[in-house]
Design a protein around this motif. Structure first.
Motif, short mmCIF file in Angstrom:
data_model
loop_
_atom_site.label_atom_id
_atom_site.label_comp_id
_atom_site.label_asym_id
_atom_site.label_seq_id
_atom_site.Cartn_x
_atom_site.Cartn_y
_atom_site.Cartn_z
N ALA A 1 126.12 35.68 64.67
CA ALA A 1 125.75 34.70 65.70
C ALA A 1 125.69 33.28 65.14
O ALA A 1 125.98 32.31 65.85
CB ALA A 1 124.41 35.07 66.32
N PHE A 2 125.33 33.15 63.87
CA PHE A 2 125.21 31.82 63.25
C PHE A 2 126.53 31.05 63.24
O PHE A 2 126.54 29.84 63.07
CB PHE A 2 124.71 31.97 61.81
N ALA A 3 127.64 31.74 63.42
CA ALA A 3 128.95 31.09 63.33
C ALA A 3 129.40 30.46 64.64
O ALA A 3 130.45 29.82 64.68
CB ALA A 3 130.01 32.11 62.88
N TYR A 4 128.61 30.61 65.70
CA TYR A 4 129.05 30.15 67.02
C TYR A 4 128.09 29.09 67.57
O TYR A 4 126.88 29.24 67.49
CB TYR A 4 129.10 31.34 67.99
N SER A 5 128.65 28.04 68.17
CA SER A 5 127.82 26.99 68.75
C SER A 5 127.91 26.95 70.28
O SER A 5 127.25 26.15 70.92
CB SER A 5 128.21 25.61 68.20
N TYR B 1 139.03 18.33 65.89
CA TYR B 1 139.69 18.15 64.60
C TYR B 1 138.85 18.68 63.44
O TYR B 1 139.33 19.43 62.60
CB TYR B 1 140.02 16.66 64.38
N SER B 2 137.60 18.28 63.39
CA SER B 2 136.73 18.67 62.28
C SER B 2 135.56 19.45 62.86
O SER B 2 134.84 18.94 63.74
CB SER B 2 136.22 17.43 61.53
N ARG B 3 135.35 20.66 62.39
CA ARG B 3 134.29 21.48 62.97
C ARG B 3 133.76 22.47 61.94
O ARG B 3 134.46 22.83 60.99
CB ARG B 3 134.79 22.20 64.20
N ILE B 4 132.53 22.92 62.18
CA ILE B 4 131.88 23.91 61.33
C ILE B 4 131.89 25.28 61.99
O ILE B 4 132.11 26.29 61.34
CB ILE B 4 130.42 23.49 61.02
N PHE B 5 131.65 25.31 63.30
CA PHE B 5 131.44 26.56 64.01
C PHE B 5 132.72 27.10 64.63
O PHE B 5 133.67 26.35 64.88
CB PHE B 5 130.37 26.35 65.09
N ARG B 6 132.72 28.37 64.93
CA ARG B 6 133.92 29.02 65.49
C ARG B 6 134.09 28.73 66.97
O ARG B 6 135.19 28.88 67.51
CB ARG B 6 133.84 30.54 65.26
N THR B 7 133.00 28.36 67.65
CA THR B 7 133.09 28.02 69.08
C THR B 7 132.24 26.79 69.37
O THR B 7 131.35 26.46 68.59
CB THR B 7 132.60 29.16 69.99
N ARG C 1 135.17 31.11 74.02
CA ARG C 1 134.02 31.81 74.60
C ARG C 1 134.28 33.31 74.66
O ARG C 1 133.39 34.13 74.42
CB ARG C 1 133.71 31.26 75.99
N LEU C 2 135.51 33.69 74.98
CA LEU C 2 135.86 35.11 74.98
C LEU C 2 135.76 35.67 73.57
O LEU C 2 135.24 36.77 73.36
CB LEU C 2 137.27 35.30 75.54
N LYS C 3 136.25 34.91 72.59
CA LYS C 3 136.15 35.34 71.20
C LYS C 3 134.69 35.54 70.80
O LYS C 3 134.34 36.52 70.13
CB LYS C 3 136.80 34.30 70.29
N GLU C 4 133.83 34.62 71.22
CA GLU C 4 132.41 34.68 70.87
C GLU C 4 131.77 35.97 71.35
O GLU C 4 131.13 36.68 70.58
CB GLU C 4 131.70 33.47 71.48
N THR C 5 131.95 36.28 72.63
CA THR C 5 131.30 37.47 73.17
C THR C 5 131.99 38.75 72.71
O THR C 5 131.35 39.78 72.50
CB THR C 5 131.22 37.40 74.71
N ARG C 6 133.31 38.69 72.51
CA ARG C 6 134.05 39.87 72.09
C ARG C 6 133.74 40.25 70.65
O ARG C 6 133.47 41.42 70.35
CB ARG C 6 135.55 39.62 72.26
N LEU C 7 133.77 39.27 69.74
CA LEU C 7 133.55 39.57 68.33
C LEU C 7 132.09 39.91 68.03
O LEU C 7 131.81 40.80 67.22
CB LEU C 7 134.01 38.40 67.47
#
Length: 214
Positions: free
Chosen positions: A22-26, A208-214, A91-97
């Protein structure tokens, strides 16, 4: 009534140590902060409150409850609807993974029969199989969601630890309220008017520059 074992099981499921990532998603919040839409504690509170009341928080409560009440042969339709309500590919990736990770570890630890389900559907089904109280499960789920978004804001706004914890405390009653309102699990009540949150998730896909997957 919830037992001590119920509470401790839910504490484990929604602990940062539970490997759902969960920490990987914003949830799009990273883009909103980068764009200057969220720059203060008050704006962070308003953003998360709107997502809870009018976006994924409300809908996830309904999906969780529907999965809790459903028999095995009804899960596929609920899960398909959950996927359809993800407003962007991220968002689909977030809930699916997160759902796949939750299913994998929970099935191995509790010997629970869980398929590859979206996150709220997986949690609802697992809670049903383990006999955990629906209202408490939903409250824990929503509190974990709030805590994760607050942690994003603590890192990126940035919010201080005190402001972040105050924000979580202030949104706790809303988690309880939504849990109570969604406990029947009627998908007829699905709705989403958190449009800026959806747009933020879409914009994040090309940020362009991001930390989180979503």
């Amino acid at each position: 009534m919830a037992t001590a074992t119920d509470i401790l099981t839910l504490t484990q499921w929604f602990s940062p140590a539970y490997p759902v990532g969960a920490f990987a998603y914003s949830h799009g919040l990273e883009w909103a902060i980068d764009a200057g839409e969220v720059a203060t504690a008050a704006q962070t509170h308003a953003w998360i409150e709107d997502v809870l009341r009018h976006g994924a928080g409300w809908n996830d409560g309904l999906f969780l409850a529907a999965a809790y009440h459903a028999e095995q042969d009804g899960l596929a339709e609920i899960d398909a609807t959950s996927r359809a309500f993800a407003a962007s590919s991220e968002r689909l990736k977030e809930t699916r993974l997160q759902g796949a990770a939750f299913c994998d570890v929970t099935a191995k630890v509790w010997a629970t029969d869980l398929a590859q389900l979206t996150y709220p559907v997986a949690v609802g089904r697992a809670a049903r199989l383990e006999g955990l109280p629906l209202d408490l499960t939903t409250q824990f789920y929503l509190m974990a969601f709030v805590s994760n978004l607050a942690a994003v804001a603590m890192r990126l706004v940035p919010l201080g630890q005190t402001d972040g914890q105050r924000l979580i405390r202030d949104l706790t009653p809303l988690c309880t309220e939504i849990a109570e309102q969604t406990c029947e699990g009627s998908l007829d009540a699905l709705t989403s008017t958190a449009f800026l949150g959806d747009i933020a998730a879409m914009k994040h896909e090309t940020q362009y520059s991001r930390i989180f997957r979503t």
